[in-house]
Write a protein that holds these residues in place. Sequence first.
Motif, PDB file in Angstrom:
ATOM      1  N   UNK A 267       1.093  -0.807  -0.249  1.00 14.66           N
ATOM      2  CA  UNK A 267      -0.125   0.211  -0.526  1.00 14.66           C
ATOM      3  C   UNK A 267       1.030   1.593  -0.089  1.00 14.66           C
ATOM      4  N   UNK A 268      -0.081   2.110  -0.695  1.00 13.24           N
ATOM      5  CA  UNK A 268       1.194   3.112  -0.679  1.00 13.24           C
ATOM      6  C   UNK A 268       0.045   4.779   0.115  1.00 13.24           C
ATOM      7  N   UNK A 269       0.910   5.832   0.805  1.00 14.80           N
ATOM      8  CA  UNK A 269       0.168   7.439   1.478  1.00 14.80           C
ATOM      9  C   UNK A 269       0.257   8.249   0.158  1.00 14.80           C
ATOM     10  N   UNK A 270      -0.561   8.492  -0.599  1.00 12.94           N
ATOM     11  CA  UNK A 270      -0.164   9.174  -1.848  1.00 12.94           C
ATOM     12  C   UNK A 270      -0.749  10.671  -0.843  1.00 12.94           C
ATOM     13  N   UNK A 271      -1.824  10.926  -0.247  1.00 20.40           N
ATOM     14  CA  UNK A 271      -2.259  11.623   0.983  1.00 20.40           C
ATOM     15  C   UNK A 271      -2.114  11.574   2.213  1.00 20.40           C
ATOM     16  N   UNK A 272      -1.689  13.137   2.888  1.00 25.31           N
ATOM     17  CA  UNK A 272      -1.619  13.026   4.153  1.00 25.31           C
ATOM     18  C   UNK A 272      -2.255  13.732   4.942  1.00 25.31           C
ATOM     19  N   UNK A 273      -2.975  14.160   5.471  1.00 32.06           N
ATOM     20  CA  UNK A 273      -3.726  15.146   7.281  1.00 32.06           C
ATOM     21  C   UNK A 273      -2.811  15.073   8.319  1.00 32.06           C
ATOM     22  N   UNK A 274      -1.871  15.896   7.703  1.00 34.54           N
ATOM     23  CA  UNK A 274      -1.362  16.389   9.012  1.00 34.54           C
ATOM     24  C   UNK A 274      -1.945  17.331  10.167  1.00 34.54           C
ATOM     25  N   UNK A 275      -1.122  16.928  11.384  1.00 26.13           N
ATOM     26  CA  UNK A 275      -1.486  18.073  12.570  1.00 26.13           C
ATOM     27  C   UNK A 275      -0.516  18.718  12.608  1.00 26.13           C
ATOM     28  N   UNK A 276      -1.481  20.148  12.458  1.00 32.11           N
ATOM     29  CA  UNK A 276       0.644  21.217  12.005  1.00 32.11           C
ATOM     30  C   UNK A 276       0.584  21.332  13.461  1.00 32.11           C
ATOM     31  N   UNK A 277       0.974  20.768  14.907  1.00 32.18           N
ATOM     32  CA  UNK A 277       1.211  20.789  15.273  1.00 32.18           C
ATOM     33  C   UNK A 277       2.455  19.921  15.839  1.00 32.18           C
ATOM     34  N   UNK A 278       1.947  19.011  15.291  1.00 33.62           N
ATOM     35  CA  UNK A 278       3.014  17.853  15.982  1.00 33.62           C
ATOM     36  C   UNK A 278       3.909  17.228  14.068  1.00 33.62           C
ATOM     37  N   UNK A 279       3.245  17.338  13.362  1.00 30.29           N
ATOM     38  CA  UNK A 279       3.613  17.332  12.362  1.00 30.29           C
ATOM     39  C   UNK A 279       2.896  15.428  12.248  1.00 30.29           C
ATOM     40  N   UNK A 280       2.171  14.786  13.342  1.00 34.31           N
ATOM     41  CA  UNK A 280       2.144  13.504  12.800  1.00 34.31           C
ATOM     42  C   UNK A 280       0.590  13.348  11.885  1.00 34.31           C
ATOM     43  N   UNK A 281       0.390  12.865  11.250  1.00 30.03           N
ATOM     44  CA  UNK A 281      -0.598  12.170  10.357  1.00 30.03           C
ATOM     45  C   UNK A 281      -1.960  11.923  11.213  1.00 30.03           C
ATOM     46  N   UNK A 282      -3.150  12.659  10.615  1.00 29.72           N
ATOM     47  CA  UNK A 282      -4.367  12.509  12.416  1.00 29.72           C
ATOM     48  C   UNK A 282      -5.343  11.383  11.496  1.00 29.72           C
ATOM     49  N   UNK A 283      -5.074  11.050  10.197  1.00 31.67           N
ATOM     50  CA  UNK A 283      -5.327  10.254  10.325  1.00 31.67           C
ATOM     51  C   UNK A 283      -4.158   8.716   8.915  1.00 31.67           C
ATOM     52  N   UNK A 284      -4.406   7.670  10.100  1.00 30.56           N
ATOM     53  CA  UNK A 284      -3.349   6.348   9.382  1.00 30.56           C
ATOM     54  C   UNK A 284      -3.879   5.992   9.019  1.00 30.56           C
ATOM     55  N   UNK A 285      -3.016   5.103   8.300  1.00 32.14           N
ATOM     56  CA  UNK A 285      -3.673   3.798   6.998  1.00 32.14           C
ATOM     57  C   UNK A 285      -3.081   2.337   7.339  1.00 32.14           C
ATOM     58  N   UNK A 286      -4.104   1.509   7.781  1.00 33.56           N
ATOM     59  CA  UNK A 286      -3.686  -0.146   7.806  1.00 33.56           C
ATOM     60  C   UNK A 286      -3.838  -1.012   6.994  1.00 33.56           C
TER      61      UNK A 286
END
Length: 452
Positions: A267-286
């Motif tokens: 699987x590939x992660x084409x779109x990221x929804x980032x938390x601008x405070x931490x830089x982490x993904x708000x929605x992760x894929x599994x």
Amino acid sequence: MVLLAMHALRETPSRRRLPCALPSPRSPAPAAIPSPRLARHVLLLCCCCCWQSLVPVCERGRGGNGMVLAMETGEIAEKAWTTNPVARHIACPVQANTPTMCKLLGAEDGDSPMNYFILTLPTVGLLYETSPNFRAMGIEPVNAPDPIGPHQLPFQLTDPSHKVVYVPPYNQWPSENFWASFSYVVSADIGPPVVQYGPPTTVTSEAGLVVITNSENKIAGTDFNLADGGDGWTLSGQLEVAGGNQPAAGLRHQALSWGGLNRYVYGVDEVQNLDFATGSDLAKWYFEASPATFHKLELAAAYGGYVAFTVRSQYGDFRELNDPLDWIIIECESCDSGHGARIIRFVDESFRWDGSEVMIKVGLNITGRWSYDPLNSAGGFTLATECQIASVLTNVSRIAILGDFTKGGEGVALDDVAIVSADPSNQPAYPVQCQKGCVCRHSTALIRPTCC
């Protein structure tokens, strides 16, 4: 009406026994009770006058299946769970074309002798008793001439060592999963408490599960060798491409070798929804495991074994990682009195991944350092106990493997996923105290394995 009921009791010659002796629902009411309506009021009167000094009427109304006769409301109480004796869950590995003995094991708190009964038969292969020759001299053939038939169930074993023989289908290669499974119970004559008198009572256990695994002790597995869209696996958590006019790529299959991976999915992660405070993904894929293969009751016999898979990144910056990293998730929707339960193996200092090809193996017991998710944002994670892990494995509703490790885009390949049981020398591995059950939150009078 109550006065009339008392008058009826006064006129009955056996009035000292009547207040706490309920008429059978299949037999006519006593002569002193002129109508069913009056009988119900006598029942209510009995409940009021006998609850302190005599056996409660509601207990006298219990049938053998533990269901209360509720004449007014029609309520049916939950069936009591038998905690003693216990028919232990067992995994038994079998090679192709090889009749194999599997030893059943029960547990009784007072070490009373137990009888063993086969409740159900395997849907694949045949189940036999051991042969007289094997019992007497330990020589072949190990199995009796005729298999146990459906018309003989429940079938009482006569082998004093409680062994049965499983014969797999002739000339058939084992799959990545278990061959078959069957259930059994044990019964024991359990005496009354020391302060009471009376003959012992024959008590039958809840059903225990015997899982016939393949020769590698696998209960569930996927090698992705067939190009059939991922063998039932899917991806979750992927976002659509900007604009909403192109769906997420989803799971892809590669019918080629790449290092140690041979016909794998990715699987590939084409779109990221980032938390601008931490830089982490708000929605992760599994990666989501196939329900047809991995949502099985037979996974209960995997306790004490491990979950394994091979993983390798295709691209991504593994120096910038999301937080937290819940690498492996196993869920049970029916656990904890129906509230649900989840165990998670988080990435930590001793369990990390830099994106290179690696085979992961995590124990399915407390040595695996699983975290228990309270499913409540106000509660913190704790290390999962034996019974919490065992309870989740008893009725798995989801297995997920994290693919979204980095804060940016990444591609992750997955191969050779397996749920493996404990070694035969460690069987039965499922803790007996967990199979007895835990006190339920919704009713402290109930004990269930699913309440752990």
